[in-house]
Scaffold this active site. Structure first.
Site, short mmCIF file in Angstrom:
data_model
loop_
_atom_site.label_atom_id
_atom_site.label_comp_id
_atom_site.label_asym_id
_atom_site.label_seq_id
_atom_site.Cartn_x
_atom_site.Cartn_y
_atom_site.Cartn_z
N HIS A 114 -2.52 4.65 8.22
CA HIS A 114 -1.53 3.84 7.49
C HIS A 114 -1.31 2.50 8.19
CE1 HIS A 114 2.10 3.34 4.90
NE2 HIS A 114 2.50 2.62 5.94
N GLU A 115 -1.02 2.56 9.48
CA GLU A 115 -0.72 1.33 10.20
C GLU A 115 -1.98 0.49 10.41
OE1 GLU A 115 2.22 0.52 10.42
OE2 GLU A 115 3.14 2.48 10.03
N HIS A 157 -2.20 -1.89 7.57
CA HIS A 157 -1.32 -3.05 7.78
C HIS A 157 -1.92 -4.03 8.79
CE1 HIS A 157 1.87 -1.55 5.30
NE2 HIS A 157 2.19 -0.54 6.10
#
Length: 419
Positions: free
Chosen positions: A18-19, A22
C-alpha cells in the site's frame, strides 16, 4: 509461533504494498518523500536511501508515506534567529545548523534578516556584531536542516505535495489502494496456478471430517446435480441453497462413477456477522489451467470487492452491527484459524484482506486516502484549494475518531476472545 510469523508477514506485506504505491507515485511526480513507515509510534529500525528515511515503528496498526508539504514544515527560520551555515564546493549552503552550533566549529554564524527556502532558496543576514554589511547566501536545493544533530532535507516548493497538479496529487493518493487491488489479483492468479481454478460444476474436491457431508456419505469426486428436486448446474447454486437452509434437511442427487446416488444431508448452523448460515463441510473441485488462472485472478478480486462493498453498505445503513468489525486482535485470531487450513488458504485470506484494505482506504472519511481524495476532487471542481489549515484540522479530528473506533473494535475483539 507459526501464526505470529504468518501475521507479521501478512501485515507487513499489505502495508508495504500500500505505502509502496504512495511512495512510487510521489517520486514519479517529483515530490520529496521524507519517510516511508511501517507501523506507528516509536522507531524500531530506520535507514535512509535516496532522500527517504525508511522506518519500522512499534505499533502494527498501519503505515504512512510522509511527503513534503502535506504537513507544515517542521523547521521555520525567522528574522533575528542565529543559525550556522555550512557550504558545499559550489559555495551554496548545504547545511543549516539550527541549534547546538558549538558542535559545528566550521559553520559560519549569521543573524537572519530574511529567509526563503520555498522559492528563492535564499538566506539574507548579518554576522553577529557586524550589521553594516548584509550577506546573501544561495541555498542548495538538497540542503539539510540540522536540529538536535538530526538532518532533515529542505523541500523547495516544486517538490512539495501542493505544488503538483490535481491529477498527480490524486494519483499519488489513489496509488496505495490501487496497489492493494493489484496485490490481490496477483495472489489469486498464483493460487490459480498452484492449486487450480475452480470448476463451474458443483463437484466435490474434499470432504471435511465429522462434517454433515461426511455423515451423509458425500465423497470426493461427487457432482451434485439436484437438491430437493431442483436442478443444480453450478457451485454457486449449490452453496446458495446450503447457506440459506441451516438445520434443514436437504435431499441431494449426486453423480458418482457413472451412476446416480440420492443422499440426505442437514447443513450445520454457523453463526457469522449477526446471521446464521448453513454449511456442510466440502470444498469445490478445481482444475489446473495456466490460461484460466489469469482471468480467475481478476474474477476473484471482483467478487471479493463486490462482497466487501455489500457488507460495508449494510454496516453503514445499520443492517449489520458494529460488532462485526475486527481490528488487529480479531484479524490475528482469524489468521490463526486460517493458517491451520494450509498455506493456500492463508494466501487467499491475505488477498481478501488486501482488497478490504484498499476499499476501506477509499472510503471518503477524513485522514483516509478517500478523504484526502475528496478534498482534491473538491479543489478540481471549485478551481482552488481549500485552506490547508482547515483541511488539516478536519484530517486531525478524523484521525482521532478513527483511533477511537480502533480502540472500540479492539476491545470488542478482546471480549470475544476472552470473555
Amino acid at each position: 509461533m507459526t501464526t505470529v510469523v504468518a501475521f507479521i508477514f501478512m501485515f507487513g506485506l499489505l502495508v508495504f504494498i500500500h505505502e509502496f504505491g504512495h511512495l512510487i507515485f510521489a517520486k514519479r511526480a517529483g515530490m520529496l518523500a521524507r519517510e516511508f513507515a511501517i507501523g506507528f509510534g516509536p522507531k524500531v529500525f530506520s535507514f535512509m536511501k535516496n532522500e527517504t528515511v525508511y522506518t519500522i515503528r512499534l505499533l502494527p496498526i498501519g503505515g504512512y508515506v510522509r511527503v513534503a508539504g502535506e504537513d507544515p514544515e517542521i523547521i521555520e527560520l525567522k528574522p533575528g534567529q542565529h543559525i550556522g551555515l555550512e557550504f558545499n564546493d559550489d559555495g551554496k549552503v548545504n547545511k543549516i545548523i539550527v541549534n547546538h552550533k558549538s558542535k559545528h566549529p566550521n559553520a559560519r554564524i549569521i543573524e537572519i534578516e530574511h529567509a526563503d527556502l520555498d522559492h528563492e532558496l535564499l538566506i539574507q543576514g548579518y554576522e553577529p556584531d557586524e550589521e553594516d554589511e548584509k550577506l546573501n547566501f544561495r541555498v542548495d536545493r538538497k540542503a539539510f536542516f540540522v536540529m538536535d544533530e538530526e538532518e532533515t532535507q529542505i523541500a523547495p516548493y516544486d517538490r512539495q505535495f501542493a505544488s503538483k497538479s490535481v491529477g498527480k496529487r490524486g494519483m499519488q493518493l489513489f496509488a496505495g489502494p490501487m496497489m492493494n487491488f493489484v496485490l490481490a489479483i496477483v495472489i489469486f492468479i498464483i493460487v490459480g496456478l498452484v492449486q487450480g481454478v475452480p470448476v463451474d460444476e458443483a463437484k466435490i474436491a474434499s470432504v471435511q471430517s465429522d462434517s454433515p457431508a461426511e455423515e451423509a456419505g458425500l465423497q470426493v469426486g461427487d457432482e451434485v446435480v439436484q437438491i430437493n428436486g431442483n436442478a443444480i448446474s453450478t457451485w454457486e447454486e449449490f452453496t446458495n441453497i446450503v447457506e440459506n437452509n441451516p438445520g434443514e434437511e436437504l435431499t441431494m442427487n449426486v453423480q458418482r462413477d457413472g451412476g446416480t446416488e440420492m443422499l440426505t444431508i442437514t447443513p450445520a448452523e454457523i453463526e457469522g456477522q449477526g446471521i446464521t448460515i448453513g454449511q456442510v463441510g466440502v470444498r469445490q473441485a478445481s482444475e489446473k489451467s495456466f490460461i484460466r488462472s489469469f482471468p480467475y485472478g481478476f474474477e476473484r478480486a471482483y467478487e471479493t470487492t463486490t462482497l466487501i462493498l455489500t457488507n460495508l453498505t449494510m454496516l453503514i445503513t445499520g443492517q449489520l452491527p458494529i460488532d462485526v468489525l475486527s481490528g488487529p486482535v480479531g484479524i490475528y485470531d482469524a489468521t490463526d484459524q486460517v493458517v491451520q487450513s494450509g498455506f493456500m488458504t492463508f494466501m487467499m485470506w491475505t488477498a481478501i484482506l488486501s482488497v478490504n484494505l484498499g476499499i476501506v482506504n477509499l472510503v471518503p472519511l477524513p485522514a483516509l486516502d478517500g478523504g484526502r481524495l475528496l478534498f482534491v476532487g473538491i479543489e478540481a471542481v471549485r478551481g482552488k484549494p481549500i485552506d490547508p489549515q482547515k483541511e488539516g484540522i478536519v484530517h486531525f479530528v478524523g484521525f482521532a475518531l478513527l483511533m477511537l473506533l480502533m480502540i472500540v473494535v479492539t476491545w470488542n475483539d478482546i471480549q470475544r476472545l476472552f470473555l
